[in-house]
Design a protein around this motif. Structure first.
Motif: not given
Length: 144
Positions: A35-41
């Protein structure tokens, strides 16, 4: 009918996400690393990369928004990893940076709204003024 731009729902999604991070640090809510890693998701990332960037990416606040969004998710990932290894004090310190970045994101969304709505407000005022009823002075000649 108003064509005003309102990013209120985006700000609400963002604030809910930030609160989830706070709750994660407090130990009252679970967060998955994915939930945290991707700024795109994230919800904001999905909106931005699917429609926001094409429609509003020409605005300086939205270009800065993208940079802040990337930073926010990097900080969130760091917080997650530190909490997982028990470095709560350091995670709390980084959360202060996350909080400041979060405030920047909200401010940038507000700034973009203001820029986009500036022309709409002027047009609405012009339309209101064009519909003014002016009393006719019957002593004057009417020329059309």
């Amino acid at each position: 009918m108003s064509n005003r731009v309102d990013f209120g729902h985006l700000k609400a999604y963002h604030m809910a996400w930030k609160n989830k991070m706070r709750n994660f640090l407090n130990g009252t809510e679970k967060v998955e690393r994915d939930e945290l890693v991707s700024h795109q998701n994230s919800r904001l990332g999905i909106w931005y990369y699917n429609e926001g960037k094409d429609e509003f990416g020409h605005l300086e606040p939205m270009r800065t928004f993208e940079i802040k969004q990337i930073k926010l998710h990097k900080l969130a990932k760091d917080i997650y990893e530190l909490k997982e290894i028990g470095e709560i004090a350091l995670a709390e310190d980084i959360y202060l940076d996350l909080e400041a970045t979060s405030q920047s994101i909200v401010a940038l969304l507000k700034e973009a709204e203001n820029i986009l709505n500036l022309g709409i407000a002027a047009e609405e005022e012009r339309m209101e003024n064009s519909n003014l009823v002016v009393p006719w002075d019957k002593t004057k000649k009417l020329v059309s």
